[in-house]
Design a protein around this motif. Structure first.
Motif, PDB file in Angstrom:
ATOM      1  N   VAL A   1      -8.060   6.853  -4.106  1.00 23.47           N
ATOM      2  CA  VAL A   1      -7.752   5.633  -3.127  1.00 23.47           C
ATOM      3  C   VAL A   1      -8.378   4.395  -3.887  1.00 23.47           C
ATOM      4  O   VAL A   1      -9.518   4.275  -4.063  1.00 23.47           O
ATOM      5  N   VAL A   2      -7.553   3.603  -3.667  1.00 29.19           N
ATOM      6  CA  VAL A   2      -7.991   2.107  -4.044  1.00 29.19           C
ATOM      7  C   VAL A   2      -7.833   1.109  -3.060  1.00 29.19           C
ATOM      8  O   VAL A   2      -6.965   1.170  -2.161  1.00 29.19           O
ATOM      9  N   ILE A   3      -8.870   0.295  -2.810  1.00 31.99           N
ATOM     10  CA  ILE A   3      -9.064  -0.751  -1.438  1.00 31.99           C
ATOM     11  C   ILE A   3      -8.726  -1.990  -2.204  1.00 31.99           C
ATOM     12  O   ILE A   3      -9.228  -2.530  -3.033  1.00 31.99           O
ATOM     13  N   PHE A   4      -8.070  -2.603  -1.400  1.00 32.55           N
ATOM     14  CA  PHE A   4      -7.383  -4.079  -1.505  1.00 32.55           C
ATOM     15  C   PHE A   4      -7.957  -5.000  -0.413  1.00 32.55           C
ATOM     16  O   PHE A   4      -7.687  -4.587   0.819  1.00 32.55           O
ATOM     17  N   LYS A   5      -8.046  -6.202  -0.606  1.00 29.62           N
ATOM     18  CA  LYS A   5      -8.030  -6.961   0.434  1.00 29.62           C
ATOM     19  C   LYS A   5      -6.600  -7.763   0.296  1.00 29.62           C
ATOM     20  O   LYS A   5      -5.870  -8.065  -0.558  1.00 29.62           O
ATOM     21  N   VAL A   6      -6.222  -7.780   1.719  1.00 33.63           N
ATOM     22  CA  VAL A   6      -4.614  -8.148   1.943  1.00 33.63           C
ATOM     23  C   VAL A   6      -4.656  -9.145   3.028  1.00 33.63           C
ATOM     24  O   VAL A   6      -5.585  -9.605   3.815  1.00 33.63           O
ATOM     25  N   SER A   7      -3.403  -9.759   3.294  1.00 38.26           N
ATOM     26  CA  SER A   7      -2.991 -10.823   4.381  1.00 38.26           C
ATOM     27  C   SER A   7      -2.999 -10.108   5.718  1.00 38.26           C
ATOM     28  O   SER A   7      -2.816  -8.941   5.957  1.00 38.26           O
ATOM     29  N   ILE A   8      -3.695 -10.768   6.569  1.00 40.58           N
ATOM     30  CA  ILE A   8      -3.841 -10.128   7.697  1.00 40.58           C
ATOM     31  C   ILE A   8      -2.561  -9.959   8.435  1.00 40.58           C
ATOM     32  O   ILE A   8      -2.345  -9.146   9.362  1.00 40.58           O
ATOM     33  N   LYS A   9      -1.448 -10.634   7.874  1.00 39.96           N
ATOM     34  CA  LYS A   9       0.061 -10.519   8.586  1.00 39.96           C
ATOM     35  C   LYS A   9       0.879  -9.376   7.944  1.00 39.96           C
ATOM     36  O   LYS A   9       1.776  -9.253   8.490  1.00 39.96           O
ATOM     37  N   ALA A  10       0.138  -8.723   6.826  1.00 42.08           N
ATOM     38  CA  ALA A  10       0.766  -7.906   6.036  1.00 42.08           C
ATOM     39  C   ALA A  10       0.924  -6.471   6.775  1.00 42.08           C
ATOM     40  O   ALA A  10       0.013  -6.149   7.365  1.00 42.08           O
ATOM     41  N   THR A  11       2.121  -5.936   6.644  1.00 40.02           N
ATOM     42  CA  THR A  11       2.535  -4.542   7.366  1.00 40.02           C
ATOM     43  C   THR A  11       2.237  -3.430   6.183  1.00 40.02           C
ATOM     44  O   THR A  11       2.009  -3.977   4.967  1.00 40.02           O
ATOM     45  N   LYS A  12       2.358  -2.383   6.444  1.00 40.39           N
ATOM     46  CA  LYS A  12       1.894  -1.147   5.564  1.00 40.39           C
ATOM     47  C   LYS A  12       3.064  -0.994   4.692  1.00 40.39           C
ATOM     48  O   LYS A  12       2.918  -0.808   3.542  1.00 40.39           O
ATOM     49  N   LYS A  13       4.205  -1.381   5.114  1.00 35.59           N
ATOM     50  CA  LYS A  13       5.439  -1.184   4.255  1.00 35.59           C
ATOM     51  C   LYS A  13       5.531  -2.411   3.314  1.00 35.59           C
ATOM     52  O   LYS A  13       5.855  -1.982   1.935  1.00 35.59           O
ATOM     53  N   GLU A  14       5.129  -3.383   3.650  1.00 36.20           N
ATOM     54  CA  GLU A  14       4.867  -4.478   2.618  1.00 36.20           C
ATOM     55  C   GLU A  14       3.881  -4.102   1.617  1.00 36.20           C
ATOM     56  O   GLU A  14       3.960  -4.563   0.305  1.00 36.20           O
ATOM     57  N   ILE A  15       2.443  -3.942   2.177  1.00 40.10           N
ATOM     58  CA  ILE A  15       1.489  -3.450   1.018  1.00 40.10           C
ATOM     59  C   ILE A  15       2.037  -2.319   0.144  1.00 40.10           C
ATOM     60  O   ILE A  15       1.864  -2.593  -1.301  1.00 40.10           O
ATOM     61  N   LYS A  16       2.810  -1.367   0.630  1.00 42.56           N
ATOM     62  CA  LYS A  16       3.223  -0.405  -0.269  1.00 42.56           C
ATOM     63  C   LYS A  16       4.262  -0.693  -1.530  1.00 42.56           C
ATOM     64  O   LYS A  16       3.867  -0.454  -2.500  1.00 42.56           O
ATOM     65  N   SER A  17       5.075  -1.491  -1.061  1.00 39.90           N
ATOM     66  CA  SER A  17       6.070  -2.081  -1.799  1.00 39.90           C
ATOM     67  C   SER A  17       5.433  -2.928  -2.615  1.00 39.90           C
ATOM     68  O   SER A  17       5.919  -2.940  -4.210  1.00 39.90           O
ATOM     69  N   ALA A  18       4.433  -3.579  -2.455  1.00 41.17           N
ATOM     70  CA  ALA A  18       3.753  -4.685  -3.163  1.00 41.17           C
ATOM     71  C   ALA A  18       2.986  -4.046  -4.321  1.00 41.17           C
ATOM     72  O   ALA A  18       2.855  -4.110  -5.593  1.00 41.17           O
ATOM     73  N   VAL A  19       2.043  -2.975  -4.076  1.00 38.60           N
ATOM     74  CA  VAL A  19       1.303  -2.090  -4.968  1.00 38.60           C
ATOM     75  C   VAL A  19       2.272  -1.390  -5.990  1.00 38.60           C
ATOM     76  O   VAL A  19       2.029  -1.215  -7.042  1.00 38.60           O
ATOM     77  N   GLU A  20       3.415  -0.633  -5.364  1.00 38.33           N
ATOM     78  CA  GLU A  20       4.391  -0.083  -6.179  1.00 38.33           C
ATOM     79  C   GLU A  20       5.014  -0.977  -7.313  1.00 38.33           C
ATOM     80  O   GLU A  20       5.097  -0.591  -8.469  1.00 38.33           O
TER      81      GLU A  20
END
Length: 100
Positions: free
Chosen positions: A29-48
């Protein structure tokens, strides 16, 4: 479809601590600081897109800013969001060499 510019507005930085290194070794598991407004789908596609890995699951946590005393003033730190990104067992994220 997310543009390359938007990827860096979603993911701010990897979050490095003792707990994050333990999660990385045991559970992949990798931990990221992300935007407060980011959704799980957006985070997933960004990491991929950025690291070319398969994401299994994502958990997000909103961290509330602490109140601190600075002299006679009370200062409140900003709220921020943390994302726990679980990747496939056979894959790894190297932050120095993997960004495309």
């Amino acid at each position: 479809m997310i543009s390359e510019f938007q990827l860096f507005q979603i993911l701010y930085s990897p979050y490095v601590s003792e707990k994050s290194t333990i999660f990385k070794k045991k559970n992949n598991v990798v931990i990221f600081k992300v935007s407060i407004k980011a959704t799980k789908k957006e985070i997933k596609s960004a990491v991929e897109k950025l690291f070319s890995v398969n994401v299994n699951s994502i958990n997000t946590v909103l961290i509330k800013g602490k109140c601190k005393k600075k002299g006679k003033y009370d200062i409140r730190r900003s709220n921020w969001k943390k994302a726990y990104v679980k990747i496939s067992k056979d894959q790894n994220i190297d932050f120095i060499n993997d960004i495309h």
